[in-house]
Design an enzyme around this catalytic site. Structure first.
Site, PDB file in Angstrom:
ATOM      1  N   ALA A 177      20.339   8.422  38.116  1.00  0.00           N
ATOM      2  CA  ALA A 177      21.631   7.739  38.238  1.00  0.00           C
ATOM      3  C   ALA A 177      21.843   7.257  39.669  1.00  0.00           C
ATOM      4  CB  ALA A 177      22.752   8.676  37.814  1.00  0.00           C
ATOM      5  N   SER A 217      20.443  13.648  49.346  1.00  0.00           N
ATOM      6  CA  SER A 217      19.903  14.534  48.325  1.00  0.00           C
ATOM      7  C   SER A 217      19.622  15.888  48.949  1.00  0.00           C
ATOM      8  CB  SER A 217      18.601  13.951  47.765  1.00  0.00           C
ATOM      9  OG  SER A 217      17.985  14.903  46.935  1.00  0.00           O
ATOM     10  N   LYS A 218      20.016  16.936  48.258  1.00  0.00           N
ATOM     11  CA  LYS A 218      19.795  18.258  48.856  1.00  0.00           C
ATOM     12  C   LYS A 218      18.331  18.674  48.773  1.00  0.00           C
ATOM     13  CE  LYS A 218      21.298  20.958  44.813  1.00  0.00           C
ATOM     14  NZ  LYS A 218      22.274  21.915  44.319  1.00  0.00           N
ATOM     15  N   PHE A 237      14.030  10.861  17.577  1.00  0.00           N
ATOM     16  CA  PHE A 237      14.640  11.977  18.305  1.00  0.00           C
ATOM     17  C   PHE A 237      15.767  12.552  17.453  1.00  0.00           C
ATOM     18  CE2 PHE A 237      14.453  13.297  22.929  1.00  0.00           C
ATOM     19  CZ  PHE A 237      13.104  13.071  23.080  1.00  0.00           C
ATOM     20  N   GLN A 259      24.990  22.363  26.537  1.00  0.00           N
ATOM     21  CA  GLN A 259      23.946  22.147  25.525  1.00  0.00           C
ATOM     22  C   GLN A 259      22.792  23.142  25.653  1.00  0.00           C
ATOM     23  OE1 GLN A 259      21.334  18.358  25.268  1.00  0.00           O
ATOM     24  NE2 GLN A 259      22.544  18.425  23.393  1.00  0.00           N
ATOM     25  N   HIS A 309      19.022  23.562  24.428  1.00  0.00           N
ATOM     26  CA  HIS A 309      17.919  22.806  23.818  1.00  0.00           C
ATOM     27  C   HIS A 309      17.142  23.780  22.937  1.00  0.00           C
ATOM     28  CE1 HIS A 309      14.268  20.531  23.272  1.00  0.00           C
ATOM     29  NE2 HIS A 309      14.810  19.485  23.883  1.00  0.00           N
ATOM     30  N   LEU A 366      10.693  23.358  29.278  1.00  0.00           N
ATOM     31  CA  LEU A 366      11.047  22.551  28.104  1.00  0.00           C
ATOM     32  C   LEU A 366       9.822  22.059  27.340  1.00  0.00           C
ATOM     33  CD1 LEU A 366      13.411  20.943  26.637  1.00  0.00           C
ATOM     34  CD2 LEU A 366      12.555  18.998  27.908  1.00  0.00           C
ATOM     35  N   GLU A 394      11.794  17.307  22.782  1.00  0.00           N
ATOM     36  CA  GLU A 394      12.111  16.998  21.388  1.00  0.00           C
ATOM     37  C   GLU A 394      11.122  15.960  20.843  1.00  0.00           C
ATOM     38  OE1 GLU A 394      16.337  17.208  20.611  1.00  0.00           O
ATOM     39  OE2 GLU A 394      16.199  15.162  19.879  1.00  0.00           O
ATOM     40  N   ARG A 400      20.798  18.900  18.458  1.00  0.00           N
ATOM     41  CA  ARG A 400      20.344  20.120  19.136  1.00  0.00           C
ATOM     42  C   ARG A 400      21.228  21.334  18.882  1.00  0.00           C
ATOM     43  NH1 ARG A 400      18.548  17.154  24.764  1.00  0.00           N
ATOM     44  NH2 ARG A 400      16.638  16.311  23.855  1.00  0.00           N
ATOM     45  N   HIS A 444      20.373  23.486  28.723  1.00  0.00           N
ATOM     46  CA  HIS A 444      19.598  22.285  29.018  1.00  0.00           C
ATOM     47  C   HIS A 444      20.419  21.152  29.622  1.00  0.00           C
ATOM     48  CE1 HIS A 444      16.371  19.384  28.343  1.00  0.00           C
ATOM     49  NE2 HIS A 444      17.198  18.602  27.670  1.00  0.00           N
ATOM     50  N   GLU A 450      24.559  12.688  34.792  1.00  0.00           N
ATOM     51  CA  GLU A 450      24.964  13.961  34.180  1.00  0.00           C
ATOM     52  C   GLU A 450      26.185  14.567  34.873  1.00  0.00           C
ATOM     53  OE1 GLU A 450      21.645  16.545  33.346  1.00  0.00           O
ATOM     54  OE2 GLU A 450      22.961  18.197  32.798  1.00  0.00           O
ATOM     55  N   ARG A 489      25.279  16.178  23.131  1.00  0.00           N
ATOM     56  CA  ARG A 489      24.506  14.978  23.467  1.00  0.00           C
ATOM     57  C   ARG A 489      23.300  14.855  22.553  1.00  0.00           C
ATOM     58  NH1 ARG A 489      19.796  13.831  26.931  1.00  0.00           N
ATOM     59  NH2 ARG A 489      19.556  16.071  27.258  1.00  0.00           N
TER      60      ARG A 489
HETATM   61  C1  LIG Z   1      13.260  19.430  31.364  1.00  0.00           C
HETATM   62  C2  LIG Z   1      14.224  18.343  30.985  1.00  0.00           C
HETATM   63  C3  LIG Z   1      13.770  17.210  30.330  1.00  0.00           C
HETATM   64  C4  LIG Z   1      14.652  16.190  29.994  1.00  0.00           C
HETATM   65  N1  LIG Z   1      14.192  15.091  29.315  1.00  0.00           N
HETATM   66  C5  LIG Z   1      15.072  14.109  28.989  1.00  0.00           C
HETATM   67  C6  LIG Z   1      14.632  12.950  28.285  1.00  0.00           C
HETATM   68  O1  LIG Z   1      13.463  12.811  27.952  1.00  0.00           O
HETATM   69  N2  LIG Z   1      15.550  12.015  27.970  1.00  0.00           N
HETATM   70  C7  LIG Z   1      16.865  12.120  28.327  1.00  0.00           C
HETATM   71  O2  LIG Z   1      17.654  11.212  28.039  1.00  0.00           O
HETATM   72  N3  LIG Z   1      17.291  13.198  29.023  1.00  0.00           N
HETATM   73  C8  LIG Z   1      16.439  14.179  29.364  1.00  0.00           C
HETATM   74  N4  LIG Z   1      16.888  15.264  30.050  1.00  0.00           N
HETATM   75  C9  LIG Z   1      18.198  15.188  30.698  1.00  0.00           C
HETATM   76  C10 LIG Z   1      18.069  14.271  31.926  1.00  0.00           C
HETATM   77  O3  LIG Z   1      16.810  14.469  32.515  1.00  0.00           O
HETATM   78  C11 LIG Z   1      19.144  14.522  32.971  1.00  0.00           C
HETATM   79  O4  LIG Z   1      20.395  14.554  32.360  1.00  0.00           O
HETATM   80  C12 LIG Z   1      19.130  13.411  34.010  1.00  0.00           C
HETATM   81  O5  LIG Z   1      17.845  13.242  34.545  1.00  0.00           O
HETATM   82  C13 LIG Z   1      20.119  13.695  35.125  1.00  0.00           C
HETATM   83  O6  LIG Z   1      19.968  12.713  36.101  1.00  0.00           O
HETATM   84  P1  LIG Z   1      21.001  12.551  37.272  1.00  0.00           P
HETATM   85  O7  LIG Z   1      20.595  11.367  38.054  1.00  0.00           O
HETATM   86  O8  LIG Z   1      22.376  12.577  36.724  1.00  0.00           O
HETATM   87  O9  LIG Z   1      20.848  13.890  38.143  1.00  0.00           O
HETATM   88  P2  LIG Z   1      19.559  14.636  38.729  1.00  0.00           P
HETATM   89  O10 LIG Z   1      18.298  13.968  38.431  1.00  0.00           O
HETATM   90  O11 LIG Z   1      19.729  16.058  38.328  1.00  0.00           O
HETATM   91  O12 LIG Z   1      19.771  14.506  40.279  1.00  0.00           O
HETATM   92  C14 LIG Z   1      20.799  15.187  40.955  1.00  0.00           C
HETATM   93  C15 LIG Z   1      20.750  14.797  42.416  1.00  0.00           C
HETATM   94  O13 LIG Z   1      21.898  15.323  43.080  1.00  0.00           O
HETATM   95  C16 LIG Z   1      21.500  15.921  44.289  1.00  0.00           C
HETATM   96  N5  LIG Z   1      22.505  16.950  44.636  1.00  0.00           N
HETATM   97  C17 LIG Z   1      23.067  17.878  43.838  1.00  0.00           C
HETATM   98  N6  LIG Z   1      23.934  18.620  44.556  1.00  0.00           N
HETATM   99  C18 LIG Z   1      23.922  18.140  45.816  1.00  0.00           C
HETATM  100  C19 LIG Z   1      24.591  18.490  47.017  1.00  0.00           C
HETATM  101  N7  LIG Z   1      25.439  19.528  47.113  1.00  0.00           N
HETATM  102  N8  LIG Z   1      24.325  17.759  48.131  1.00  0.00           N
HETATM  103  C20 LIG Z   1      23.441  16.727  48.106  1.00  0.00           C
HETATM  104  N9  LIG Z   1      22.772  16.377  46.992  1.00  0.00           N
HETATM  105  C21 LIG Z   1      23.016  17.070  45.870  1.00  0.00           C
HETATM  106  C22 LIG Z   1      20.111  16.477  44.003  1.00  0.00           C
HETATM  107  O14 LIG Z   1      19.402  16.694  45.197  1.00  0.00           O
HETATM  108  C23 LIG Z   1      19.545  15.332  43.167  1.00  0.00           C
HETATM  109  O15 LIG Z   1      19.062  14.324  44.023  1.00  0.00           O
HETATM  110  C24 LIG Z   1      16.018  16.305  30.330  1.00  0.00           C
HETATM  111  C25 LIG Z   1      16.484  17.452  30.966  1.00  0.00           C
HETATM  112  C26 LIG Z   1      15.601  18.491  31.266  1.00  0.00           C
HETATM  113  C27 LIG Z   1      16.150  19.741  31.856  1.00  0.00           C
END
Ligand SMILES: Cc1cc2nc3c(=O)[nH]c(=O)nc-3n(C[C@H](O)[C@H](O)[C@H](O)COP(=O)(O)OP(=O)(O)OC[C@H]3O[C@@H](n4cnc5c(N)ncnc54)[C@H](O)[C@@H]3O)c2cc1C
Length: 583
Positions: free
Chosen positions: A17, A39-40, A122, A236, A238, A248, A251, A282, A352, A382, A393
């Site tokens: 995102a 990013s942390k 899925f 959720q 999984h 994981l 699915e 799920r 999950h 997320e 979801r």
């Molecule tokens: C193993 C696994 C497989 C998955 N596979 C799928 C899939 O195939 N299809 C699907 O649709 N969904 C899937 N999901 C869900 C999906 O991967 C996630 O919901 C999605 O990638 C989240 O992306 P995001 O960009 O919101 O956050 P994230 O990718 O979680 O990134 C969060 C970011 O925030 C930063 N951050 C957090 N707190 C702080 C802070 N205090 N200070 C600075 N930075 C911070 C982190 O460093 C990171 O850069 C899966 C989930 C898991 C657990």
């Protein structure tokens, strides 16, 4: 001393995102907007990189008999009718554009023999519409986005910068403070616009598929800054996390034809979801597995004592495993010593995904509990609750959500800053940042020697969440859990950080995470206790039925006088009247 940095836009989070938002903001502004991504962890180690199975979108409606309407309906039904239907319609409409956009910038989608992008079935999706890059979809999308973001000189990535606070003055976003973990320097990122893209909060629980960094403290920080947090009780599980690690098994493995079997060798899903079987949503599959285990039809893992059922991929054959599920084969081999070609994989449900998140409107603008926009602040992915997932979801809708709202929020933030060309001034914000620096370093680092350790608090937190707010909930158990969490919040105040140095102080970072996690856990607990019905992933033994008359509404948590309060806001229904969810 606080170092002050000025940017047009600050994006907190470099997962799918956050990177999608950055790329869009850079493009929309023609490279003019200055953008900081915080990013942390190292940016590319964001949790998104581990997404496996794929991204949902209707790509070939004629050939597959699919439609945007059907994608929307599946999603809304999967959400147990708690999703906001206008937001779902927007997501499904933009999804095909996002998949094709990723293709154009370099994502190597898996293909059909005729050259079209391949799609797999899925859970809860009536038509195969999950576009994938083998079983490493997240890795490929993240690498592609990252490389594209690097092309813009005006986008600066701050790896290992931990955000500690959002600064909002008079209802307007002013910036964030962060610790540079490598050096211990404290920084103020002053910005006209902010985007929260910090992912979910899976680590509130112990047995989870999510990365160790998925702690969710930023949601608590956003709440402290005045934002409301929506629907956090919907957690959720999984169905297929490998036992005992929690890694994981996508699915996609069931999408490619894998079965779930109990120790009698029975495909038990026929008793729970006869038409969709293993590809029911799920929440339904997870409860079915746990019921099988509870009723003695599972196996028990000797070392961990965990009950499990079997994921059977043997009949898929070597070619399918190697071409479509290579990572699953490797993971099963490395972490369980099992070759799925000849043995079943031991699985059970694990936390999950976080359906709830920062309360936003359909465009991703961050809202307070009364619906007022915190000017200049958006949320995506997320971390946000738009809400397209409602109470449950559907798999592969998350990457779609990240891409769609990453794009939308990046675009809006860029336009917003271009329309506000006045230079950024520090004003009183620097004073706020200095006070935050002293809170972080003076207060947290100087505690009496025999105070409780950060890790003890984290362990207790995860114990409470597993025991009191699991997949089967009950009023008196949850009320006990809330009392325990309230007591834990007191312990947090006196938590001891043992490492008193500034450089790479992971112990301090962990303390800041845990502080936010316990606050957030209380939001989960209070929302779950108050919701006297069962809907999607929130299942109550004492209220086993969905109750649309009283509960077709979103929970909003906010702080008032330092205390968490709950209020509610209606679900937006456009076309699809709530109906009983049968599969
Ligand atoms: C193993 C696994 C497989 C998955 N596979 C799928 C899939 O195939 N299809 C699907 O649709 N969904 C899937 N999901 C869900 C999906 O991967 C996630 O919901 C999605 O990638 C989240 O992306 P995001 O960009 O919101 O956050 P994230 O990718 O979680 O990134 C969060 C970011 O925030 C930063 N951050 C957090 N707190 C702080 C802070 N205090 N200070 C600075 N930075 C911070 C982190 O460093 C990171 O850069 C899966 C989930 C898991 C657990």
């Amino acid at each position: 001393m606080v170092e002050v940095l000025k940017y047009d836009i600050v994006i907190i989070g470099s997962g799918l995102a956050g990177l999608r938002a950055a790329l869009q903001a850079a493009w929309t502004s023609g490279g003019r907007a200055s953008i900081a991504i915080l990013s942390k962890v190292q940016a590319m180690r964001s949790h998104s990189v581990s997404a496996e199975g794929g991204m949902s979108a209707v790509l070939y409606p004629k050939e597959t008999n699919d439609s945007l309407e059907l994608h929307a309906y599946d999603t809304i039904k999967g959400s147990d009718f708690l999703a906001d239907q206008d937001a779902v319609e927007l997501m499904v409409e933009m999804a095909p554009k996002e998949v094709r956009f990723f293709e154009r910038i370099g994502v190597p989608w898996s293909r059909l023999p005729d050259g079209r992008m391949a799609q797999r079935p899925f859970g809860g999706m009536t038509i195969p519409r999950t576009t994938f890059a083998a079983d490493k979809t997240g890795f490929f999308i993240m690498s592609t986005l990252y490389q594209n973001v690097l092309r813009f000189d005006n986008v600066h990535i701050y790896h290992e910068h931990f955000t500690t606070k959002f600064i909002v003055e008079n209802g307007e976003f002013k910036g964030v403070t962060a610790i540079d973990l490598k050096t211990g320097e404290f920084k103020l990122f002053l910005a006209k616009a902010g985007i929260i893209a910090t992912g979910g909060a899976g680590r509130l629980y112990r047995f989870t598929t999510t990365a160790h960094s998925t702690t969710g403290e930023v949601l608590a920080y956003a709440m402290r800054a005045g934002a409301a947090i929506k629907d956090m009780e919907f957690v959720q599980w999984h169905p297929t996390a490998m036992v005992p690690t929690g890694i994981l098994i996508t699915e996609g493995a069931r999408g490619e034809g894998g079965y779930l079997i109990n120790k009698e060798g029975e495909r038990f899903m026929k008793r729970y979801a006869p038409s969709r079987m293993e590809l029911a949503p799920r929440d339904i599959v997870s409860r079915a597995i746990l019921t099988e285990i509870a009723q003695g039809r599972g196996w028990v893992h000797e070392e961990s004592g965990m009950g499990y059922v079997g994921l059977d991929l043997r009949h898929l054959g070597e070619q399918v495993l190697n071409e479509k599920l290579p990572m699953i084969r490797e993971l099963a081999y490395r972490y369980a010593g099992i070759d799925p070609l000849s043995e079943i994989i031991p699985v059970r449900p694990a936390v999950h995904y976080t359906m709830g998140g920062v309360h936003t409107d359909i465009m991703g603008r961050v809202l307070m509990a009364d619906g007022t926009w915190i000017k200049g602040l958006w949320a995506a992915g997320e971390a946000a609750s738009v809400s397209v997932h409602g109470a449950n979801r559907l798999g592969s809708n998350s990457l779609t959500e990240c891409a769609v709202w990453g794009r939308l929020t990046g675009e809006q933030a860029a336009k917003y800053v271009l329309e506000n060309p006045a230079p950024i001034t520090e004003g009183s914000v620097l004073e706020v940042a200095k006070r935050e620096e002293s809170r972080v370093f003076d207060k947290l680092l100087h505690k009496e020697v025999n105070a409780v350790s950060v890790y003890q608090v984290k362990r207790e937190l995860q114990d409470i969440m597993e025991e009191h707010f699991g997949p089967f909930r009950e009023g008196s158990k949850m009320s006990e859990g809330i009392s325990k969490l309230t007591k834990l919040l007191d312990k947090v105040k006196s938590m001891r950080v043992e490492d008193t140095g500034r450089i790479y102080n992971q112990n301090l970072k962990d303390a800041l995470e845990v502080e936010g996690m316990v606050e957030l856990a209380l939001v989960v607990g209070m929302g779950a206790y108050a919701r006297t019905e069962s809907r999607g992933a929130h299942y109550r033994l004492d209220y086993p039925k969905r109750d649309d008359e009283n509960w077709l509404k979103h929970t909003l948590a906010y702080l008032y006088g330092g205390e968490i309060q709950l209020t509610y806001t209606p679900v937006r229904i456009t076309k699809w009247k709530p109906e009983e969810r049968k599969y």
